[in-house]
Design a protein around this motif. Structure first.
Motif, short mmCIF file in Angstrom:
data_model
loop_
_atom_site.label_atom_id
_atom_site.label_comp_id
_atom_site.label_asym_id
_atom_site.label_seq_id
_atom_site.Cartn_x
_atom_site.Cartn_y
_atom_site.Cartn_z
N UNK A 458 -4.52 -9.27 5.36
CA UNK A 458 -5.02 -8.62 4.23
C UNK A 458 -5.44 -7.24 4.63
N UNK A 459 -5.74 -7.13 5.83
CA UNK A 459 -6.11 -5.64 6.47
C UNK A 459 -5.12 -4.86 6.96
N UNK A 460 -3.74 -5.41 6.93
CA UNK A 460 -2.65 -4.71 7.47
C UNK A 460 -2.38 -3.50 6.54
N UNK A 461 -1.78 -2.31 7.14
CA UNK A 461 -1.44 -1.13 6.24
C UNK A 461 -0.22 -1.49 5.42
N UNK A 462 -0.20 -1.11 4.08
CA UNK A 462 0.78 -1.07 3.34
C UNK A 462 0.76 0.12 2.27
N UNK A 463 1.84 0.72 2.03
CA UNK A 463 1.84 1.81 1.22
C UNK A 463 0.69 1.63 -0.03
#
Length: 466
Positions: A458-463
């Motif tokens: 849930x803490x991964x980067x996404x646009x």
């Protein structure tokens, strides 16, 4: 896992093996450093660790698990004298510095290192683990501990450690920040190393991490580029209810203890908690700690066990157990029942030996009688065939995935396992004949990175998050 062969074929459940050690002469099976064949005094040398790593890789071990403490075992008699005399985890050196040395002389062996997050600065710790993951090409695991020694808190300038459950609350906050750094700050393609364009890292692919938690705050970009695993494989051993909640959310490899029935119950409990969080049993590997004394024959193993027992120190084991539970057993009458005072040490250890434990009455004398090799672990003693039978029964009856094999007399305790037990396990088709290529997580779970089901995802980067 690939490389498993034999009559039971690919359907067989492969047994996983971790070797347990510390960067000292005596960790769990106390007193055995006095054995004339023991070489653990050489723990201060690079030769000792390089030879051990090569031996374990020759035997197909999954990891060398390095335990650690950062305070003195000083509960017994209210001072550290017994621990110093008996070599009870003291003196002890840093386990992390051993990893590059051993990674250099091996290709596949994993390295599980214990670090107490209670006294770490998150972004600096995260960088150290990423560095080790780079240097080992993705073979690092972190054993997450919250501590149990007041002496560690005093060494860090505090009067005492936080309460048991509060330590886990703080650890949850630490993990959230660490996940943001490892998983969310750098995109996979941030580093381009374009010499012609003079661009090493694309700034638009590196993202600022802002964290305002109850225990930790940060405003930074992560210092390290993504390592092969990003987040190291996560080990954890908490068996209290709060510890099991923590394991269900964060851990991948979980250490359990007790009888087969107790271990199975613990595994089912943690698995149910993990499933409730969206994870799966396949995301978890459970290990039980044991001492193995194996010989070419049962008679040889029994002879060696009697020899080891002569050098073991149950008294040192009881001094160690005092530190683990926060109870000074030197003040007890040997036959007095052990009650359950409110300490802030290892709750699960304390609960296992109180008068409320299974309706049995525990006393210091009973503890000493159990510590035949300076530890509460009941040894498995016998020929390779007999030991393999017992390990298989643990897999079958307790639902464990593997074993933390505790050292006794080094190096022979591990060379005996490699030369005698491993061939027997391989002949039965329950142990790998070759390593799976890739990172430690890939070897254990078939993927380099944590799955999307894990809390870290849930803490991964996404646009969208940007």
């Amino acid at each position: 896992m690939s490389g498993v062969a034999g009559a039971r074929g690919a359907a067989a459940r492969p047994i996983l093996l971790n070797a347990v050690h510390m960067n000292c002469i005596g960790d769990i099976a106390h007193g055995l450093w006095t054995h004339p064949r023991d070489d653990s005094r050489a723990y201060r040398t690079s030769r000792y660790w390089a030879e051990l790593a090569r031996t374990l890789e020759r035997g197909g071990f999954d990891t060398l698990f390095l335990a650690d403490i950062i305070g003195a075992n000083d509960v017994w008699e209210g001072r550290p004298d017994a621990a110093l005399r008996e070599g009870v985890q003291h003196p002890i050196n840093d386990p992390l510095l051993l990893v590059p040395l051993m990674a250099h002389v091996t290709e596949h062996l994993g390295f599980g290192v214990t670090v107490n997050q209670s006294y770490e600065v998150p972004h600096l710790f995260a960088r150290r683990m990423s560095t080790l993951d780079h240097l080992s090409e993705g073979r690092v695991a972190w054993n997450i501990v919250t501590g149990f020694l007041d002496s560690a808190a005093r060494a860090a300038g505090q009067t005492q450690q936080l309460g048991h459950d509060a330590r886990y609350d703080r650890a949850d906050d630490f993990m959230e920040l660490a996940y943001k750094l490892w998983e969310g700050s750098w995109e996979d393609d941030a580093v381009v190393h374009d010499r012609a364009a003079r661009i090493h890292t694309r700034p638009d692919k590196v993202h600022r991490i802002r964290h305002e938690g109850p225990y930790y705050q940060a405003d930074t970009i992560f210092l390290s580029e993504p390592s092969p695993q990003r987040t190291p494989v996560l080990f954890q051993a908490g068996a209290s209810k709060r510890g099991m909640d923590f394991a269900a959310r964060h851990a991948e490899c979980i250490f359990v203890s007790g009888t087969k029935a107790q271990a199975r119950e613990t595994i089912a409990d943690i698995t149910a908690r993990a499933v409730a969080l969206g994870r799966r049993r396949a995301d978890l590997r459970f290990f039980v700690g044991t001492i193995v004394v194996v010989g070419a024959t049962e008679a040889e193993a029994r002879e060696r066990f009697a020899e080891y027992r002569h050098h073991a120190s149950p008294e040192a084991g009881l001094a160690h157990f005092s530190a683990q539970t926060g109870i000074d057993f030197s003040r007890f009458d040997l036959d007095a029942p052990i009650v359950n005072p409110d300490t802030q040490a290892l709750k699960s250890f304390l609960e296992s030996v109180t008068t409320r434990s299974g309706g049995q009455v525990w006393t210091p004398r009973r503890l000493l009688d159990q510590m035949v090799l300076g530890s509460r672990h009941t040894p498995i003693v016998g020929s390779a065939e007999q030991v393999a039978d017992e390990l298989e029964s643990w897999v079958r009856e307790a639902d464990v995935d593997g074993f933390n094999l505790i050292r006794t007399v080094v190096p022979e305790c591990f060379t005996d396992i490699v030369d005698l037990l491993v061939p027997e396990l391989r002949a039965r088709g329950v142990y790998k004949t070759a390593y799976t290529p890739g990172t430690l997580r890939h070897k254990l779970f078939g993927t380099d990175r944590l799955p999307d089901r894990h809390a870290a995802a849930s803490f991964r980067f996404s646009p969208a998050s940007a």
